[in-house]
Design an enzyme around this catalytic site. Structure first.
Site, PDB file in Angstrom:
ATOM      1  CG  ASP A  80      -6.158  10.072  12.452  1.00 62.86           C
ATOM      2  OD1 ASP A  80      -6.828  10.489  11.485  1.00 62.86           O
ATOM      3  OD2 ASP A  80      -6.481   9.084  13.113  1.00 62.86           O
ATOM      4  CG  ASP A 126      -6.042  11.385   6.982  1.00 64.99           C
ATOM      5  OD1 ASP A 126      -7.032  11.417   6.226  1.00 64.99           O
ATOM      6  OD2 ASP A 126      -6.119  11.213   8.206  1.00 64.99           O
ATOM      7  CG  ASP A 186      -9.238  12.599   9.023  1.00 60.16           C
ATOM      8  OD1 ASP A 186     -10.072  12.123   8.248  1.00 60.16           O
ATOM      9  OD2 ASP A 186      -8.832  12.000  10.043  1.00 60.16           O
TER      10      ASP A 186
HETATM   11  P1  ADP Z   1     -12.560   9.114   7.313  1.00 57.40           P
HETATM   12  O1  ADP Z   1     -12.178  10.055   6.198  1.00 57.40           O
HETATM   13  O2  ADP Z   1     -13.655   9.711   8.155  1.00 57.40           O
HETATM   14  O3  ADP Z   1     -11.366   8.697   8.149  1.00 57.40           O
HETATM   15  P2  ADP Z   1     -12.742   6.597   5.690  1.00 57.40           P
HETATM   16  O4  ADP Z   1     -12.386   7.120   4.344  1.00 57.40           O
HETATM   17  O5  ADP Z   1     -11.759   5.740   6.374  1.00 57.40           O
HETATM   18  O6  ADP Z   1     -13.260   7.806   6.656  1.00 57.40           O
HETATM   19  O7  ADP Z   1     -14.099   5.763   5.557  1.00 57.40           O
HETATM   20  C1  ADP Z   1     -15.247   6.356   5.017  1.00 57.40           C
HETATM   21  C2  ADP Z   1     -16.457   5.503   5.236  1.00 57.40           C
HETATM   22  O8  ADP Z   1     -16.289   4.220   4.620  1.00 57.40           O
HETATM   23  C3  ADP Z   1     -16.766   5.207   6.682  1.00 57.40           C
HETATM   24  O9  ADP Z   1     -17.488   6.243   7.293  1.00 57.40           O
HETATM   25  C4  ADP Z   1     -17.601   3.917   6.539  1.00 57.40           C
HETATM   26  O10 ADP Z   1     -18.918   4.236   6.173  1.00 57.40           O
HETATM   27  C5  ADP Z   1     -16.933   3.215   5.381  1.00 57.40           C
HETATM   28  N1  ADP Z   1     -15.931   2.240   5.838  1.00 57.40           N
HETATM   29  C6  ADP Z   1     -14.590   2.287   5.620  1.00 57.40           C
HETATM   30  N2  ADP Z   1     -13.972   1.208   6.159  1.00 57.40           N
HETATM   31  C7  ADP Z   1     -14.942   0.474   6.773  1.00 57.40           C
HETATM   32  C8  ADP Z   1     -14.950  -0.765   7.511  1.00 57.40           C
HETATM   33  N3  ADP Z   1     -13.845  -1.469   7.762  1.00 57.40           N
HETATM   34  N4  ADP Z   1     -16.148  -1.215   7.949  1.00 57.40           N
HETATM   35  C9  ADP Z   1     -17.275  -0.533   7.722  1.00 57.40           C
HETATM   36  N5  ADP Z   1     -17.337   0.631   7.041  1.00 57.40           N
HETATM   37  C10 ADP Z   1     -16.192   1.122   6.552  1.00 57.40           C
HETATM   38 MG    MG Z   2      -8.934   9.734  10.106  1.00 54.40          MG
END
Ligand code: ADP
Ligand code: MG
Length: 314
Positions: free
Chosen positions: A259, A263, A38
């Site tokens: 983390d 995930d 991740d």
């Molecule tokens: P990662 O796999 O990197 O942990 P996430 O799946 O949690 O990422 O989120 C993917 C994308 O969705 C983020 O990069 C962002 O663009 C958007 N996103 C998710 N949650 C939020 C939030 N609370 N505020 C703004 N953008 C968000």
């Molecule tokens: Mg993460």
């Protein structure tokens, strides 16, 4: 492995803060062909910080930041925490981080009284958040979120977004009543050991892969920095398990390191799931290994330990 070998390995693991949940997982690790990482909070420190804020329609910057923070106040996402923190400092200290030290002297600083009420809050995993503030619909998130509400991302905003993403940052779009009004840039540095560990895995003939919900441009920029050539980006939380299955198709053994709460399906789907860091309870529950020191080096230690344990019994 014999119960004794497993016990010994489990003990050695524990001295490195590596919790191994059972001998089967321990034996599977040595066959690993792919390690999927991740991005946010796993390869990066997970301490996102706002680096820039741009408004497009003459709205006051302080007002803009307070609206965005109010919209994100109910979100647990690291991006949301970064935004609230930034807006808070802007609100009380005009955005000067140097003024942080004086925080305890400012009245009301520890309350959320500076925020607006956000009604009808909804979080869209992998996309962003929505709510109603001062009678206006507020959207904070990525292109997908905007596209779903029919918010046009005009050229000036798109260009700014691309510039952020090419610099390994995440651009966050903000719309009021379905009109784009601003963009925030958020950066999250790589863990210090990340590049060395990726190099080490390649030497062990293990292929590192990045899987992230973040956009392609940011994902590729971060992957390049850390030395990963195989990237899967814009994967919605529910899609991470599918990515795992695609790597398992030819019988390859897949380790997933993650983390976040997002995930846990992937940690469960992998041949071996490794939860890293403080993690969330649900990630720790779904994992076969817990790497408590939050160091990526322990992925290599875990592979070494498994290989040694299995070769000793043969
Ligand atoms: P990662 O796999 O990197 O942990 P996430 O799946 O949690 O990422 O989120 C993917 C994308 O969705 C983020 O990069 C962002 O663009 C958007 N996103 C998710 N949650 C939020 C939030 N609370 N505020 C703004 N953008 C968000
Ligand atoms: Mg993460």
């Amino acid at each position: 492995a014999t119960p004794t070998a497993v016990m010994v390995a489990t003990g050695v693991g524990a001295t490195h803060g590596i919790l191994i949940k059972g001998g089967d997982a321990l034996e599977r690790v040595q066959k690993v062909k792919y390690v999927l990482f991740d991005k946010t909070g796993t390869l990066t420190q997970g301490k996102a910080a706002v680096t820039s804020a741009k408004v497009f329609n003459g709205i006051d910057l302080g007002q803009f930041l307070t609206i965005v923070a109010s919209a994100e106040a109910s979100s647990e996402h690291p991006l949301a925490r970064a935004i609230v923190d930034y807006a808070y400092h802007f609100h009380f200290f005009d955005g000067l981080p140097e003024a942080k030290a004086g925080a305890q002297n400012v009245k009301g600083v520890n309350s959320s009284s500076w925020l607006y009420d956000a009604l009808d809050f909804v979080a869209f995993p992998g996309k962003g958040v929505q709510s109603v503030i001062n009678g206006k619909k507020v959207l904070v998130g990525n292109r997908k979120l905007m596209a779903e509400s029919g918010v046009a991302v005009f050229t000036q905003a798109e260009n700014y977004l691309v510039e952020l993403e090419e610099n390994a940052q995440t651009g966050i779009l903000v719309a009021l009543d379905d009109s784009l009004v601003g963009v925030l840039g958020v950066a999250d540095r790589l863990k210090r050991e990340a590049a060395v560990v990726i190099e080490g895995l390649k030497k062990l003939d293990v292929r590192p892969v990045m899987v992230t919900g973040d956009n392609w441009r940011t994902a590729k920029a971060v992957a390049k920095e850390v030395g990963i050539h195989d990237v899967r980006a814009e994967v919605l939380p529910a899609g991470k398990a599918d990515v795992i299955h695609s790597f398992q198709k030819d019988g390859s053994t897949v380790v997933m390191v993650g983390d976040g709460v997002n995930d846990s399906p992937a940690l469960a789907a992998a041949d071996v799931g490794m939860a890293i860091g403080a993690g969330t309870d649900i990630a720790i529950e779904a994992a076969d290994y817990v790497l408590m020191r939050n160091s990526l080096e322990d992925v290599i230690t875990a592979i070494d330990l498994s290989r040694k344990t299995v070769s000793r019994i043969r």
